[in-house]
Each structure stands twice: as C-alpha cells, then as structure tokens.
Write a protein that holds these residues in place. Structure first.
Motif, PDB file in Angstrom:
ATOM      1  N   UNK B 218       0.914  -1.280   0.016  1.00  0.00           N
ATOM      2  CA  UNK B 218      -0.165   0.008  -0.210  1.00  0.00           C
ATOM      3  C   UNK B 218       0.782   1.265   0.072  1.00  0.00           C
ATOM      4  N   UNK B 219       0.278   2.390  -0.518  1.00  0.00           N
ATOM      5  CA  UNK B 219       1.069   3.601  -0.829  1.00  0.00           C
ATOM      6  C   UNK B 219       0.852   4.390   0.419  1.00  0.00           C
ATOM      7  N   UNK B 220       1.088   5.791   0.465  1.00  0.00           N
ATOM      8  CA  UNK B 220       0.715   6.548   1.524  1.00  0.00           C
ATOM      9  C   UNK B 220      -0.906   6.898   1.481  1.00  0.00           C
ATOM     10  N   UNK B 221      -1.662   6.539   0.433  1.00  0.00           N
ATOM     11  CA  UNK B 221      -3.198   6.685   0.612  1.00  0.00           C
ATOM     12  C   UNK B 221      -3.693   5.209   0.996  1.00  0.00           C
ATOM     13  N   UNK B 222      -2.819   4.552   1.312  1.00  0.00           N
ATOM     14  CA  UNK B 222      -3.470   3.166   1.717  1.00  0.00           C
ATOM     15  C   UNK B 222      -4.026   2.243   0.683  1.00  0.00           C
ATOM     16  N   UNK B 223      -3.407   2.702  -0.597  1.00  0.00           N
ATOM     17  CA  UNK B 223      -4.083   1.944  -1.616  1.00  0.00           C
ATOM     18  C   UNK B 223      -2.704   1.340  -2.397  1.00  0.00           C
ATOM     19  N   UNK B 224      -3.183   0.508  -3.425  1.00  0.00           N
ATOM     20  CA  UNK B 224      -1.977   0.010  -4.372  1.00  0.00           C
ATOM     21  C   UNK B 224      -2.109   0.905  -5.602  1.00  0.00           C
ATOM     22  N   UNK B 225      -0.841   1.192  -6.040  1.00  0.00           N
ATOM     23  CA  UNK B 225      -0.581   2.075  -7.187  1.00  0.00           C
ATOM     24  C   UNK B 225      -1.465   1.775  -8.524  1.00  0.00           C
ATOM     25  N   UNK B 226      -1.592   0.634  -8.626  1.00  0.00           N
ATOM     26  CA  UNK B 226      -2.485  -0.045  -9.610  1.00  0.00           C
ATOM     27  C   UNK B 226      -3.641  -0.672  -9.265  1.00  0.00           C
ATOM     28  N   UNK B 227      -4.795  -0.831  -9.684  1.00  0.00           N
ATOM     29  CA  UNK B 227      -5.550  -1.715  -9.272  1.00  0.00           C
ATOM     30  C   UNK B 227      -5.048  -3.085  -9.361  1.00  0.00           C
ATOM     31  N   UNK B 228      -5.715  -4.015  -8.663  1.00  0.00           N
ATOM     32  CA  UNK B 228      -5.172  -5.425  -8.385  1.00  0.00           C
ATOM     33  C   UNK B 228      -5.637  -6.162  -9.794  1.00  0.00           C
ATOM     34  N   UNK B 229      -6.799  -5.662 -10.376  1.00  0.00           N
ATOM     35  CA  UNK B 229      -6.992  -6.143 -11.953  1.00  0.00           C
ATOM     36  C   UNK B 229      -7.602  -5.102 -12.392  1.00  0.00           C
ATOM     37  N   UNK B 230      -7.298  -4.577 -13.714  1.00  0.00           N
ATOM     38  CA  UNK B 230      -7.870  -3.304 -14.416  1.00  0.00           C
ATOM     39  C   UNK B 230      -7.588  -3.550 -15.749  1.00  0.00           C
ATOM     40  N   UNK B 231      -8.111  -2.849 -16.611  1.00  0.00           N
ATOM     41  CA  UNK B 231      -7.730  -3.092 -18.214  1.00  0.00           C
ATOM     42  C   UNK B 231      -8.244  -4.269 -18.673  1.00  0.00           C
TER      43      UNK B 231
END
Lengths: 295, 295, 295, 295
Positions: B218-231
């Motif tokens: 997780x980054x500083x926003x508590x999120x992953x930089x990219x979605x776990x699945x996307x596109x």
C-alpha cells in the motif's frame, strides 16, 4: 481418572492423603506429605497454596530433584511409553504424541541443547500451548540465564500442578486456570442472530495443514451451545473460524450474486492469554462483515 | 500484437481492412468484409455493432460455420499447438494451458458430451472466467435446449470479438469490456490510511492450491498504485486478499498481544460481474476489522 | 471581486502591481511594493513567498504597524461598517456578523483583555475556524507570552494573505490552503452505493442550536455531486451529518420495523485540520451502521 | 402497592380473592369472580388465561360495559384526579400527566372523534408506548372498522391486565410482558471493554426536546450494571444513547485530534417490540465506530 472431594481429603489420614495427591507433583510425593500437615483446607486454592509453599520451603537440591523428575517433551520416555499417566495425557493434549519425524528430531535437538546448557529437562505447562507455541517457548527459554530458568521451571511446575488439582478435586471453588473462547453470528442484514450457521474451528500451524478441532452449528441466539473452548486453558496459538455464510443466506432466500460474494468467511486470530476470555463474533451481510476481540 | 487506429481503418481499402480485422471473428473474415461497407465508423462501438449486425444478418449455415470454426476448450488443438494466436492467448489467460491430467480428462469428457448433444464446440469467452467458473458454465450449459445454446454461443462469440477489438483498435472510445478490482487499507486505530502494508492476491480453486496472482504494497493513501485487476474483464471466480497487518502495526510500535491477535488477515470473496467495479477495503485495528463490497 | 492572472501581474508596472495586490496585507501596500522587485513569479507560491519575505525583512516597527492595521474581531469597526471589504467578508464567513448580544459582549471583553496584555489587536485567520473555535483560540492565546504571540500574529497574517492571494490570482498552481470534506453512503444490505439519500450537514455549537450549512442528495455512486466543503479551508469546529436512512430503505421496500430501528442517522465529528481531507462515510443496513474518518 | 402470592390466592375465599384481584380489570370485579371458580392456578399464566376466558365468555353487553369503564387517555378524569390508582400510574408512565396545553387539546380532540365514531373510549396499554406512539396508535385506530376496533380494545385490556397481574402476584413463573434494553462499549483501539464511559439515555419526541431517562457509567465489562430498561415493557418510541467517548480516550492518554474527531457519540434508534430484547452496543476507536441491533 477418579476425583476426590476436598472434604474427603480433609478427613483423610496421611497415607490416604498422599495416595490421592502424591502425583500432583511429578515423582514428588513429599510435596503432598508436607502439605498434609496444613489441613484442613478451606478451598482448593488454599491446598494449591500449601503445596506451592512446600516446594518453596524445600532445599535447593529437593527442588532440583523435582525438576529432574520431569520427562523430556516428546522425548524417549514418550516413545517408550514410560511416562506417568498425567504427563502422557498432557503431552498428547498439545499434539506431542503425533509429531512428524522432522518435528521429533527438532524436539530431540532442543532437549539436548537445553540439558547441555541447564543440566535439567525443559519444563513447560503444555496444556497452555499449541505445538508452535511450545517450540517458540523452547527457543526463547534456551536464551535465558540459568538462575531465571530455574524460576521459570518452578513456575511451570506450579501451573502443571494447578491443572492437575483442578481435574482431581471437587470443591466449591475453582482455581483460575480456565479460559473461554466463544463466538456468535449476527445477521445485520435482518437485524437478528443467525441460527443454523455451520462453523468450523481449526488450529493453524506454521508448517502443517490446518487441523480441525471442532464443528458447530449456531443456535437460535446465533451462538454455539457450548463455548468453542471452555473448562481448560486456551492453548496459545493461531486459530481459524470458518463460517458458512452463503449457505445461511441461501436458506433465507436472500439475494446473493452468483457465485456469492461471501461464501465461507475465514477469521484468523491468535490466542495469547490461556486464562483469558475471547469472544470472536461475526457481524455479517451477504456483502460485508466485521469482527473484533470481544470478551 | 500491433494495434491500428480507427482513422486508419476508416481510410483503408477493403483488402487492408480485412487484413486488419479478418481474425476478430475466428476463421471468419467475411464478417470484416461485410462490415467494411458500413465505413466510416465514428467509434469502436459502432464498428463492433456493424460486425455483430453482419453476423446476425448472415444465413443460419454461415453462423453455424462460424461457431464450428472455434477450437475446443483445452482440446486437441490446444495440445497440438494448432489454434489461432488469439485463441491460444485467451485459453492461456484462464489457465487452460496448465491443466492437470485429471482436469484435461474432464474437459475432454465435457467437450465430447457437448458436441454429441449440440453438434458444435462449446464456446465461452474465457477471459471473463476463472477455471472453476468455466467448468461450471460447461456443466450448466450442457443442460440447455439446442436453440438457446445456439444463442448462447453467438453471445459468447460477440464477447470474444469485443475483447479482440478492444485490444486491436485505438480509438477515442472504449468498449465497456473492462472491470476493476481495487482495495485499500484504513488504519482505524490511528484514523489514517495504512501505508506499507504487504498484500497478496490469490485465486482460489475448489480442487487446487491457491495461486498467487499479485503482491502489492500500500502507498501513502493506503491504496495500491495500480488496481489489482484493471484494463480487462475480471474473471468470475473466488479470490483471497491477504493483508500483513501485524507487521504493519509492529512497525508503528502499536501494542499487540504476543502472538498478535491479528497477523495476516485473509479476505475471501467472489467476483460475479466481469465488467463490474469491485472495491474490497480493509478497516483494521490490532483487535478488529471489517470489510465490504464497495465500488 | 475581480481576479487577475499571474502573467498580467508579471507584465504590470509597479503602480498596477500595487493596485492589484496592495490590500493582500491589510492596510500595508508596502508589502506588495517590496515584492514587486522580485518579479517575474513562476507561481503564486513564489509570489506568496516573496511577500512573506518582505514582511520578515521589514523592521519590527513596520511589522507592529502591520499587525495594528487589523481590525478587532467582531469589534466596533465591524458594527460601524468601517472594515476593509476583505475583513468584512472574512469575519462574516465565521458568523461574526450575526453574534448575539452576549457573544458580542464576550468578544468585546476578550478584545480588551488582549489589547491590554499585548498592545495589539487579536489576529486569527477566521476562515480556518468556526465561532466556537475562534473563542477557544482567543482564550488560549491570551495565555501566551508576548514574544510568542507576536509570532502567532504574523503566522495568522500569512494565512490570511495566502487565502486572499488564492482568491485573487489565476495561476497554474494553487496554494495549499484548501481542505475537503466528503461523505458517501454504502448500502451494505444490498452491497451497493445508496443513491437518493437525503443528507443534511450542520455546524454544531456549544451554546447555540445546530445551524444547517447544506443539504444534499446522494447520486448513483452514493456520493454527493460536490464535496460538502471544498475549495476553501475547513473551519475548525464540530459538525453533524444526518442521513435519512429509513426513507431510503422504504423506497426499496426493504423490511424495517415500525417505527424503523434506524431513521435519521446522525454522525457527529470534529474538524481539526483546516487543510485536511476528511471523508466521513456511512455504511448502513436497516439494523446497523458504521463510520470512520477516511481520506 | 402490596403484592400477594399465588399460593395465598389459591387458598383464599371468594371475598378475599376478589378483594385482591377485583381491580385487575378496570371497574369489573366480575372478571375475578368468574375466575375464582377455576382455582387452583398452577401459574400466573393460568390465572391470566382464566381471567381472559371469563371476559371472552361474557355477553357482548358485559364486554362493552368493561370497555366503557375505562377512562379517556389524558382526559377529564385525569385532570380531575378521579381515575383508578392503576390508570393514573399507567398514564403517568407514558408522560400523559405532563402534557402541554396543545397536546392536551390534541388528545381531547382525538378522544371526541373516537367516541363519536365508536361510542366507547380509546383503550391502549400505555405502558407499551411512548407519547408519540400513543398518538400514532390513536390516529391509526381511528381509521378502523367498528368490529375490528372492538377486538383491538379487548386485546389492549388483556395487555393491561397482564401487566397488572405481573406487578400484583408473586409466583414461580412470570408473564412474558417484559422487554430489555442494554448496551455495551467495546474499545476496539485496545481490544478491551471500555470501563468508565458516561452514557446518557434519552427519549426522543417529534415535537419536544429530548428527555433524559437515565445516566449510567460502564463497568469493567464495558456494560451498565443494570439494563437501561428492564422488568417492564419497552415503550415503543425513538431513543438516543450518548456515549462520552473523547473523555474516555483522554483518560487513557490515547492520541486524539484537537478538538477530538469523536466526542459525544449519539446513537438514535427506535424500539418497536415492547417485549423484545434490544442490545445496542458501541464499538469505537477515536476515529471510527459502529453499532447494530444485537440481542
């Protein structure tokens, strides 16, 4: 194992008293003999206290002999079947009677290292630990100084004795040696306890497959009829509860996705206080859940 | 795979147009030929629409031939390496190129049963499914009536074509063929997003071990930089997220029990809508957590 | 208020420059004059920096005069209507233009005590505070030592100037003077965002009735179309969000008790960081809800 | 009010029996007389049943007279002080003895409309309702057909009688006329029950200020020593619990913002089942909380 009432013990002569309690301390009937002079006991707590005082009042050599009377954990005595009945049951409770060869070898290695450093067997009240926790205790205590390790051994012997007394004696009081683990399922979709939910309870282990300890069904209060663990210490370790949630909501004809967003909900948690009360509930809808350590 | 812009296609002559899009429909360049007459296309959606209309306007025999041009799932063509490049990549995306012998046998059996009943290959847009889901589709659709199964096959061919167009063509619009799966970790102990939490993302399978798809921090926003699945579509199936929570709180020197009550928190959930948005967050303290399907 | 672009300012002569920015510092056009020599400015941040440096480079007497140029909060100038336009708007933003007689008397008393102790007016960037918070600041800062209070006054003047620059100047960058307060409603009964929920947003006050700041309706993402507060600092204070939940579930024909267990759900919380991001969501079923500070 | 044991009643002669129970049904000692012949009673439930059967076996004129023996709600008898002691206490329990003039006028108006339509007084078991709920019942039941309203009146008379029996008679069983409302506070920041939390419990009303019913302090289990309501029906209505959370975390030196994000947490909920069990807990950190209807 037969039990005996505190009243009977208080009325017994020395021979009968020692016959009943001589094995509370492993191969050390002299502890019961010393406690005999302190009769009558108002409570099992008082009896436990008297026996601990007898150990504390003994000579260092006596205490050392008491310690040395204990078998190795998962050692040769276990394989040879020459342990006392109590020790056998205790070691089995932590799964030390079903070790893999690799685990047996690891215990053997630790037992040797411990004996070499401290010149005594490693003693731990195994009913308070799962297998992983015993190994961790073993590795930690190997780092101790000899004096503090002597103390640790006596502390563990007292814990073992308390649990043996708790199982042996009927009295109006109970020693504070029991923990309790419970759960309940609250259906926050309907605002009611969730009955009929299948729950599996497993012990987790670093190196082995999860081991099923119990299965249960929630009753109309969303609880299990009996605690998941009760009437004994909670073995320190990691556990998993599995709640069969999709089946529950399907029976109620609640709309779920296909496959259902939540199916079997796993909660993994550790027990760190063998005499503590752990309540680990599940609050659940088909789309959300939460849990917490309650009490 | 090279891509081509919609502007280039609109300006192309028929030969170039069919060269670029002839394999959007498996072994059926006539679909591209028919669509060519409808140029220019304002959007990739309009192009997709024109190609679907060409299929719908074709004779039943042509449609039947289109269907029969598709390879079996995990069939002999796959083992022999004689599938089209697109089909090979698609089947691999669902793991059909790494089946156990037992699974291969099961597919073989289902393929035969399906061909025997419907006289055509089983067609499914595999990028929208995990392996378990494909098998479940297979078993369900075997129960269908022939007429409805013809429709089902064409529906799946359109989905396959949409995904191929999406990968092939650069345009200002995108076909609605993508889902998104994301997570975030909120530390409700401190009231802040939780940075630096290790997350593992696994695909679950009824009969196989969990398969690690991705690890993230997780980054500083508590999120992953990219979605776990996307596109791409989200393959229908069951998944597990594992959040390394004890390590996170240990770095912050937050008091935890020993062992920590929560260590690696597993969240298991299913994806049922390949084009949906799934947000599966974790709200966590050392003693509690909750999750939900967000969006 | 007209705005001016940074490019225009960079191209302006001194007279035009000071005409545009002379009132950024209250009754102190010399700050703009001093900053003029530092043109051109790459960013509004650089301009703000230059003006702050001008203040810091001035003599103590100049700084004291700058401070003394500010009006009292809710003072005679306010009642007499002789404040600068900026000060009037700023004081109104915190409700200082609609004080009760008792509140006016309280400000009068604090203004006098502050002037008596520090020989200058009390300065605070009122856009960053609600009325209760201003009074609390007043009472706290009255306890300060004179030297630290001089610093505090200049810090607040810089904050006031930053907000005035932010409103006056068009540039490609923005000063970090804005906070954001948002909410969203997630229906964990259905596993979807909750559209169409009426939300009221109120400012709470220790001694007065709650004051309605805004009403909103959740959109199809369960969010409000605009943040509850955005594009300005979040005034420090206590707030309440009221979510009309029973009406929402009634529209969906979800079974509720009569009267519904949850009707209007109130969430009360404080804002402590005017430039922070506060996300205060509601996760709700007819029988449960939760909230947290998100970001 | 003195109580009497079931044994004493079973041994009493008719005069004593009727003296003890003649006022269970308002101005209708014939109900007790009829029940007397059914002695002995194994339980208070059997006695209640016998008295209800006596009412059901009576002539329509007798039942009509029983109904007409009841006073108006908040009517002239109340103001004149000529109601039975039981009716007076019951009406006071719902606050009907402290109506505003406007409320009194509203009751007067409803009483007249009801008498005009049904030719009898409006009867409701007021201990099961708050004031708002009584008014709502009144307005709803005014819409009923006369036959169903006769039934409704008798049903309410039976509920009133059950509560009077419950207070009058000592027996080994209890009538199921009691609800229970409880709460507890779980500190999910520390993973422990929260002791020493101040809780206020208020009744909400559409047109009046919230009315404080009780204050309590959580004990070491995070619970109140006694239920918030117990040993009586839960009056249907809306309520608020206020939990003084910032003070609690401040005592523990837990970091909070200034002002604290959460200070006094309000939970508003409705009671709809007077004989139900409502558990309304608070799970809280300084930055998040959740609640649910438990049981």
């Amino acid at each position: 194992m037969t039990t005996v009432s505190l009243a009977t013990l208080n009325a017994a002569d020395q021979a009968a008293f020692v016959a009943a309690l001589g094995d509370i301390y492993e191969h050390a009937p002299w502890v019961a003999q010393a406690a005999f002079t302190r009769r009558p006991f108002q409570s099992v707590a008082a009896l436990h206290e008297a026996m601990m005082e007898a150990v504390n009042a003994a000579t260092p050599d006596q205490r050392r002999a008491l310690i040395n009377g204990h078998p190795d954990l998962a050692g040769k005595a276990a394989r040879a079947g020459t342990m006392t009945r109590d020790s056998r049951a205790e070691q089995a409770s932590a799964g030390l009677d079903r070790l893999s060869d690799a685990e047996f070898a690891r215990f053997h290695e630790l037992n040797n290292a411990y004996r070499q450093k401290f010149d005594m067997p490693f003693i731990v009240c195994v009913r308070r630990h799962g297998k992983d926790s015993i190994l961790r205790q073993f590795e930690c205590r190997l780092q101790n100084a000899p004096a503090s390790e002597l103390n640790a051994a006596v502390t563990e012997i007292f814990r073992i004795a308390a649990l043996r007394l708790d199982q042996r004696i009927e009295a109006s009081d109970r020693l504070p040696v029991h923990g309790r683990l419970s759960t309940h399922v609250l259906d926050t979709h309907r605002g009611q306890p969730a009955p009929g939910v299948v729950i599996e309870f497993l012990e987790l282990s670093k190196d082995a497959q999860p081991r099923l300890i119990a299965s249960a069904l929630t009753n109309r209060d969303g609880r299990t009829d009996a605690p998941l663990i009760g009437g004994c210490p909670l073995p320190i370790g990691r556990y998993e509860l599995r709640f069969h949630i999709a089946d529950y909501f399907a029976r109620l004809d609640v709309r779920q996705s296909d496959p259902p967003f939540l199916d079997i909900v796993p909660l993994q948690f550790a027990i760190a206080e063998p005499e503590g009360h752990y309540h680990v509930p599940l609050l659940v809808t088909p789309w959300s859940y939460s849990t917490y350590r309650g009490s």
